[in-house]
Design a protein around this motif. Structure first.
Motif, PDB file in Angstrom:
ATOM      1  N   VAL A   1      52.247  36.039  36.500  1.00 16.95           N
ATOM      2  CA  VAL A   1      51.435  36.044  37.682  1.00 16.95           C
ATOM      3  C   VAL A   1      49.878  36.184  37.178  1.00 16.95           C
ATOM      4  O   VAL A   1      49.580  36.599  36.078  1.00 16.95           O
ATOM      5  N   VAL A   2      49.103  35.285  37.848  1.00 20.51           N
ATOM      6  CA  VAL A   2      47.543  35.170  37.800  1.00 20.51           C
ATOM      7  C   VAL A   2      47.116  35.578  39.038  1.00 20.51           C
ATOM      8  O   VAL A   2      47.277  34.878  40.041  1.00 20.51           O
ATOM      9  N   PHE A   3      46.091  36.631  38.896  1.00 23.70           N
ATOM     10  CA  PHE A   3      45.470  37.309  40.185  1.00 23.70           C
ATOM     11  C   PHE A   3      44.273  36.566  40.288  1.00 23.70           C
ATOM     12  O   PHE A   3      43.335  36.266  39.316  1.00 23.70           O
ATOM     13  N   ILE A   4      43.992  36.061  41.670  1.00 28.12           N
ATOM     14  CA  ILE A   4      42.696  35.661  42.100  1.00 28.12           C
ATOM     15  C   ILE A   4      42.148  36.443  43.155  1.00 28.12           C
ATOM     16  O   ILE A   4      42.618  36.560  43.984  1.00 28.12           O
ATOM     17  N   SER A   5      40.999  36.717  42.529  1.00 26.68           N
ATOM     18  CA  SER A   5      40.357  37.898  43.307  1.00 26.68           C
ATOM     19  C   SER A   5      39.580  37.478  44.426  1.00 26.68           C
ATOM     20  O   SER A   5      38.996  36.464  44.470  1.00 26.68           O
ATOM     21  N   ALA A   6      39.794  38.331  45.802  1.00 23.46           N
ATOM     22  CA  ALA A   6      38.751  38.125  46.793  1.00 23.46           C
ATOM     23  C   ALA A   6      37.856  39.356  46.973  1.00 23.46           C
ATOM     24  O   ALA A   6      37.321  39.540  47.902  1.00 23.46           O
ATOM     25  N   ASP A   7      37.771  40.196  45.864  1.00 23.10           N
ATOM     26  CA  ASP A   7      36.814  41.201  45.869  1.00 23.10           C
ATOM     27  C   ASP A   7      35.443  40.947  45.956  1.00 23.10           C
ATOM     28  O   ASP A   7      35.035  39.783  45.730  1.00 23.10           O
ATOM     29  N   GLU A   8      34.616  41.831  46.466  1.00 23.48           N
ATOM     30  CA  GLU A   8      33.073  41.715  46.742  1.00 23.48           C
ATOM     31  C   GLU A   8      32.168  41.755  45.597  1.00 23.48           C
ATOM     32  O   GLU A   8      31.172  41.341  45.708  1.00 23.48           O
ATOM     33  N   ASN A   9      32.669  42.555  44.626  1.00 28.21           N
ATOM     34  CA  ASN A   9      31.885  42.683  43.376  1.00 28.21           C
ATOM     35  C   ASN A   9      32.776  43.006  42.236  1.00 28.21           C
ATOM     36  O   ASN A   9      33.863  43.327  42.279  1.00 28.21           O
TER      37      ASN A   9
ATOM     38  N   LEU B   1      47.717  38.645  34.284  1.00 27.96           N
ATOM     39  CA  LEU B   1      46.514  37.961  33.959  1.00 27.96           C
ATOM     40  C   LEU B   1      45.644  37.719  35.611  1.00 27.96           C
ATOM     41  O   LEU B   1      45.997  38.091  36.402  1.00 27.96           O
ATOM     42  N   ALA B   2      44.239  37.357  35.165  1.00 31.72           N
ATOM     43  CA  ALA B   2      43.639  37.099  36.116  1.00 31.72           C
ATOM     44  C   ALA B   2      42.699  35.985  35.827  1.00 31.72           C
ATOM     45  O   ALA B   2      42.127  35.647  34.696  1.00 31.72           O
ATOM     46  N   VAL B   3      42.124  35.176  36.979  1.00 33.99           N
ATOM     47  CA  VAL B   3      41.195  34.278  36.852  1.00 33.99           C
ATOM     48  C   VAL B   3      39.875  35.074  36.668  1.00 33.99           C
ATOM     49  O   VAL B   3      39.663  36.005  37.451  1.00 33.99           O
ATOM     50  N   PRO B   4      38.896  35.084  35.599  1.00 30.20           N
ATOM     51  CA  PRO B   4      37.868  35.676  35.385  1.00 30.20           C
ATOM     52  C   PRO B   4      36.746  35.883  36.807  1.00 30.20           C
ATOM     53  O   PRO B   4      36.753  34.833  37.390  1.00 30.20           O
ATOM     54  N   PHE B   5      36.641  37.192  36.884  1.00 24.81           N
ATOM     55  CA  PHE B   5      35.802  37.399  38.333  1.00 24.81           C
ATOM     56  C   PHE B   5      34.331  36.394  38.110  1.00 24.81           C
ATOM     57  O   PHE B   5      34.034  36.023  39.247  1.00 24.81           O
TER      58      PHE B   5
END
Length: 521
Positions: free
Chosen positions: A51-59, A73-77
Motif C-alpha cells: 500500500v502507498v499512502f498519498i496524503s491530503a493533509d495540510e501540513n 509506504l507513502a509518497v513523501p509529503f
C-alpha cells in the motif's frame, strides 16, 4: 521518533498495489485506516502486496503523525507535485479512496474502500473475479441458509453464554432464533435491551422454543463484557469475524436490529425491534398473520389517540414553560403541536434549531393555536436548562418518564426529530423536521394536502430556473436535479427535491444559493 527508509519504485513493479488517498483530518479516513491496517498485516507476509499512502493533509506534522500509524509506504509529503499528479490521474474527488492495481500496473478497481469494508482479507487478491466469486458464494449461502451457515466459522462451532460457557450451535437447531445486533455503549441499544430482556423472559416462562444470539458491535472488549454480563441470552464472541459478515449478509441499516430466523434456519423477519417495543410478547411468533393482527391493533390505537393519551401519565399531566411553571396538558388540547426531540450535545440539533425558531415565530404570528414541546435527550439537568433556555416554547421536564415512552412510540432513532400532532390529537407526520427544513413556516399545518400545495408552488417556480449553470463556488457545471434529500455544500442547510448538483463530485447546492445573482454565470 518515526524513521522510514526510502524505497525505490522499481521494487514495487511485481507487486499488487493499493494507492491510498487519505488525510488525518477526515474521520471516515481514520476509521477506514484501522480496517486497512488489519487487512494489510494479514496479507503483507505474502510479499506480493503493498500500500502507498498519498496524503491530503495540510501540513507535514499532521502527515507525519497520521503516517506513524500506518505499516506501509507513502509518497513523501514534500513531493506535492507527485501527490497532485496522482490525484488528477486517478480522478480522486473524495477520500478515503483506495485504487487497486495489479502486478502490471493496470487499474483493477477504484472501489477498494468498499471491497475492504465488505470483504476484508477474504477479498484478496482483490481482483474482479475474486469479488464475483465471493458474491456468488454469498448468494449460494442465502439459497441454502441454515442456522449453522449463519453462526459457525471454520475455527468456531459454538456461541457463548454470559458466564463464559461454550454452547454448540447444533443445540439451537430447531429453535426460532433472534439475531440481536447491538452495542451496549449506544444509548438506543441500551434502552431496547431492557425491553428485550422482559420479552425474552416472558417467552421462556411460557415455554416457547426461542433463543437470542447477540451479534456484538462494540469496539472495546470491556464494553462488550459489561453489556453482555446482564443479558440472559447467548452471543458470538467479541470481535468474531462472523459479526461483520452478518452485518453485510443482512444488509444491516440500523441498530438495534433483531433478525428472526425460523425453526428451519430461514429468515422470517429482517427486524422486529419496533414490534417488540410496541407490543412485547404479543408480537411472537412474528408470522405474517401475527403482523396483520398487530396492524389492526395499531390502527385502532391511532384512531383513538388524543393529546392527553400521549402526554398524560399518572401525575405527569403537565409540561413546563420558560420560568418552570407547570402548564396543564388539558390547556393544549385542540392545538396543533410539534413534539421536538433534541439535545444540546447534538450538532445537527443546533443547526436545525434556528430554522425551527424562525418557523415557530412565523406560525405563532398567524395562529395562536400552535405550540412546540421540547423533549430532551440531554445528559443532565444543567445541559437541559442551558439548551431549553434559548427556546421560546414549552418542554417536558428533564428526566420525565414520558420521554422514553414517546421515543418508543414515535420510533425516535436519531435527533433532531419533529412529530406533528393535529388539533384532534392524531399524528399528522413524523417528518416535520424535514418539512420545516425544506419549506419553513409554509409547510404548516404539515398535512399531506398542504405539502402537496407547497411542492406544486415550488415546481412551478422551478420552471423559471436555468437547467445548468456555472458557479464561482464549484469548478464544474452544475445541473438542476431532483434529489430526495441532500445537504447544501455552500450553506450546509438540508434540502429536498431540487438541487443544483455535480454528480461526479457528489456536490449539491440549494437553488437559493445557486441563483444568487452575483455568483453564477
Amino acid at each position: 521518533m518515526l524513521i522510514r527508509l526510502q524505497v525505490k519504485v522499481d521494487t514495487l513493479k511485481t507487486k499488487k498495489l493499493g494507492l491510498y488517498f487519505s488525510a488525518s483530518w477526515c474521520p471516515p479516513c481514520q476509521r477506514f485506516t484501522q480496517a486497512l491496517v488489519e487487512v494489510y498485516n494479514e496479507i503483507a507476509p505474502n510479499g506480493d502486496f503493498e500500500v502507498v499512502f498519498i496524503s491530503a493533509d495540510e501540513n507535514y506534522e499532521a502527515f507525519t503523525d497520521y503516517f506513524s500509524h500506518m505499516p506501509w509506504l507513502a509518497v513523501p509529503f514534500s513531493d506535492s507535485e507527485a501527490r497532485h499528479r496522482l490525484d488528477e490521474l486517478f480522478e480522486v474527488e473524495g477520500i478515503p479512496n483506495l485504487v487497486l492495481l495489479d502486478e502490471t500496473g493496470e487499474v483493477v478497481t477504484d472501489g477498494g474502500v468498499d471491497i475492504i469494508r465488505e470483504y476484508g482479507v477474504e477479498g484478496y487478491p482483490f481482483t474482479l473475479e475474486k469479488i464475483q466469486e465471493l458474491k456468488d458464494r454469498e448468494e449460494e449461502a442465502k439459497r441454502n441458509q441454515s442456522l449453522t451457515s449463519l453462526l459457525i466459522s471454520p475455527s468456531r462451532d459454538f456461541v457463548i453464554s454470559s458466564d463464559g460457557n461454550e454452547i454448540p450451535v447444533s443445540e439451537l437447531e430447531g429453535k426460532m432464533v433472534g439475531l440481536y445486533f447491538s452495542s451496549s455503549s449506544y444509548e438506543r441499544c441500551a434502552e431496547f435491551t431492557s425491553n428485550l430482556v422482559e420479552f425474552y423472559e416472558k417467552l421462556k416462562a411460557d415455554g416457547e422454543n426461542f433463543e437470542i444470539v447477540l451479534i456484538p458491535l462494540e469496539e472495546e472488549e470491556e464494553s462488550f463484557k459489561k453489556g453482555f454480563e446482564n443479558m440472559p441470552w447467548l452471543s458470538l464472541p467479541f470481535e468474531d469475524k462472523n459479526c461483520g459478515k452478518l452485518i453485510r449478509y443482512f444488509e444491516l441499516l440500523t441498530v438495534p436490529s433483531l433478525v428472526i430466523i425460523d425453526e428451519n434456519g430461514k429468515t422470517l423477519h429482517s427486524n422486529v425491534v419496533d414490534a417488540v417495543e410496541e407490543h412485547g410478547a404479543i408480537a411472537y411468533p412474528f408470522t405474517p398473520e401475527k403482523f396483520a393482527e398487530l396492524s389492526e391493533i395499531e390502527e385502532a390505537k391511532a384512531a383513538s389517540q388524543t393529546l392527553e393519551s400521549l402526554l398524560v401519565s399518572g401525575d405527569h399531566d403537565f409540561v413546563i414553560g420558560k420560568d418552570g411553571d407547570k402548564v396543564p396538558v388539558s390547556e393544549l388540547v385542540g392545538k396543533n403541536i410539534i413534539l421536538y426531540f433534541s439535545a444540546g450535545w447534538c450538532a445537527a440539533c443546533h443547526a436545525f434549531l434556528p430554522k425551527l425558531i424562525e418557523a415557530y415565530d412565523e406560525i405563532k404570528a398567524k395562529d395562536e393555536e400552535f405550540e412546540v414541546i421540547f423533549i430532551s435527550s440531554d445528559h443532565d439537568q444543567a445541559s437541559f436548562e442551558e439548551f431549553f433556555g434559548v427556546m421560546p416554547w414549552l418542554a417536558i421536564p428533564y428526566g420525565d418518564p414520558r420521554k422514553s415512552y414517546l421515543s418508543r412510540k414515535f420510533r425516535v432513532y436519531e435527533i433532531p426529530m419533529a412529530v406533528a400532532v393535529g388539533a384532534n390529537g392524531h399524528t399528522i407526520t413524523r417528518e416535520a423536521r424535514f418539512l420545516i427544513a425544506s419549506h419553513g413556516a409554509e409547510s404548516y399545518p404539515f398535512t399531506e394536502e398542504r405539502i402537496k400545495e407547497v411542492q406544486e408552488e415550488e415546481d412551478e417556480a422551478a420552471k423559471g430556473w436555468p437547467e445548468k449553470l456555472n458557479h464561482e463556488k464549484h469548478k464544474h457545471e452544475i445541473v438542476l436535479t431532483v434529489r430526495m434529500i441532500y445537504y447544501c455544500d455552500i450553506c450546509d442547510d438540508e434540502g429536498r427535491k431540487w438541487s443544483y448538483c455535480c454528480e461526479s463530485c457528489d456536490f449539491d447546492m440549494h437553488p437559493r444559493c445557486a441563483l444568487m445573482a452575483d455568483h453564477h454565470q
